[in-house]
Design a protein around this motif. Structure first.
Motif, PDB file in Angstrom:
ATOM      1  N   LEU A  84       0.830  -1.210   0.000  1.00 53.26           N
ATOM      2  CA  LEU A  84       0.000   0.000   0.000  1.00 53.26           C
ATOM      3  C   LEU A  84       0.862   1.257   0.000  1.00 53.26           C
ATOM      4  O   LEU A  84       0.579   2.222  -0.716  1.00 53.26           O
ATOM      5  N   ALA A  85       1.904   1.238   0.822  1.00 52.52           N
ATOM      6  CA  ALA A  85       2.784   2.404   0.911  1.00 52.52           C
ATOM      7  C   ALA A  85       3.497   2.657  -0.414  1.00 52.52           C
ATOM      8  O   ALA A  85       3.557   3.800  -0.880  1.00 52.52           O
ATOM      9  N   LEU A  86       4.015   1.608  -1.013  1.00 56.34           N
ATOM     10  CA  LEU A  86       4.711   1.769  -2.287  1.00 56.34           C
ATOM     11  C   LEU A  86       3.754   2.253  -3.375  1.00 56.34           C
ATOM     12  O   LEU A  86       4.061   3.195  -4.111  1.00 56.34           O
ATOM     13  N   ALA A  87       2.592   1.646  -3.453  1.00 57.79           N
ATOM     14  CA  ALA A  87       1.591   2.086  -4.436  1.00 57.79           C
ATOM     15  C   ALA A  87       1.196   3.538  -4.182  1.00 57.79           C
ATOM     16  O   ALA A  87       1.035   4.325  -5.122  1.00 57.79           O
ATOM     17  N   GLY A  88       1.052   3.892  -2.922  1.00 64.66           N
ATOM     18  CA  GLY A  88       0.687   5.262  -2.573  1.00 64.66           C
ATOM     19  C   GLY A  88       1.742   6.270  -2.974  1.00 64.66           C
ATOM     20  O   GLY A  88       1.440   7.336  -3.526  1.00 64.66           O
ATOM     21  N   ARG A  89       2.991   5.938  -2.725  1.00 61.28           N
ATOM     22  CA  ARG A  89       4.075   6.862  -3.072  1.00 61.28           C
ATOM     23  C   ARG A  89       4.231   6.991  -4.582  1.00 61.28           C
ATOM     24  O   ARG A  89       4.510   8.074  -5.090  1.00 61.28           O
ATOM     25  N   VAL A  90       4.054   5.890  -5.318  1.00 57.64           N
ATOM     26  CA  VAL A  90       4.134   5.949  -6.778  1.00 57.64           C
ATOM     27  C   VAL A  90       2.973   6.780  -7.328  1.00 57.64           C
ATOM     28  O   VAL A  90       3.169   7.667  -8.174  1.00 57.64           O
ATOM     29  N   ALA A  91       1.762   6.520  -6.849  1.00 56.54           N
ATOM     30  CA  ALA A  91       0.584   7.265  -7.330  1.00 56.54           C
ATOM     31  C   ALA A  91       0.733   8.753  -7.034  1.00 56.54           C
ATOM     32  O   ALA A  91       0.455   9.601  -7.896  1.00 56.54           O
ATOM     33  N   HIS A  92       1.173   9.085  -5.826  1.00 52.67           N
ATOM     34  CA  HIS A  92       1.327  10.491  -5.470  1.00 52.67           C
ATOM     35  C   HIS A  92       2.369  11.165  -6.360  1.00 52.67           C
ATOM     36  O   HIS A  92       2.145  12.265  -6.874  1.00 52.67           O
TER      37      HIS A  92
END
Length: 131
Positions: A84-92
């Motif tokens: 979730l954190a990795l996906a969140g940082r990439v999306a942001h």
């Protein structure tokens, strides 16, 4: 030293993402000929903020993952939080660095990151309190 393979896995990807974001800043600096500061170019500002925002959130996320893993949290829980954190940082990063901004990606990225930042400390406190 205790092996921390799951935190190490996400730290590696976070490191690669930081490198990619840093390269974006360098490219924007070369294109705008702004060596220090941000100048007036929105692309340099966006690249700089994408990198800066990542650096502001990634260390705490990785620290929480590390502490959870060291305390014996299970692989499913750790991969769920790390993913979730990795996906969140990439999306942001994708949302904020574009001109015009993709606000939806930016919002999704922050929601995923805040989910991890909200759940991880609670899980860590529960592990401390209840073993």
């Amino acid at each position: 030293m205790t092996s921390l393979p799951i935190t190490s896995f996400y730290a590696a990807f976070f490191g690669l993402l930081l490198m990619a974001l840093s390269i974006q800043v360098i490219r924007a600096r070369v294109a705008t000929r702004v060596a220090i500061g941000l100048g007036d170019d929105i692309r340099l500002l966006r690249a700089s903020r994408a990198q800066g925002n990542f650096v502001e959130y990634a260390p705490m996320v990785l620290l929480l993952l590390l502490l959870l893993e060291a305390s014996g949290a299970g692989p499913f829980q750790l991969h769920a939080l790390g993913g979730l954190a990795l996906a969140g940082r990439v999306a942001h990063a994708m949302g904020i660095s574009r001109e015009p901004e993709n606000l939806k990606l930016r919002q999704v990225g922050m929601a995923l990151t805040f989910t991890v930042l909200g759940l991880s400390p609670l899980l860590l406190l529960a592990r401390i309190a209840f073993g």
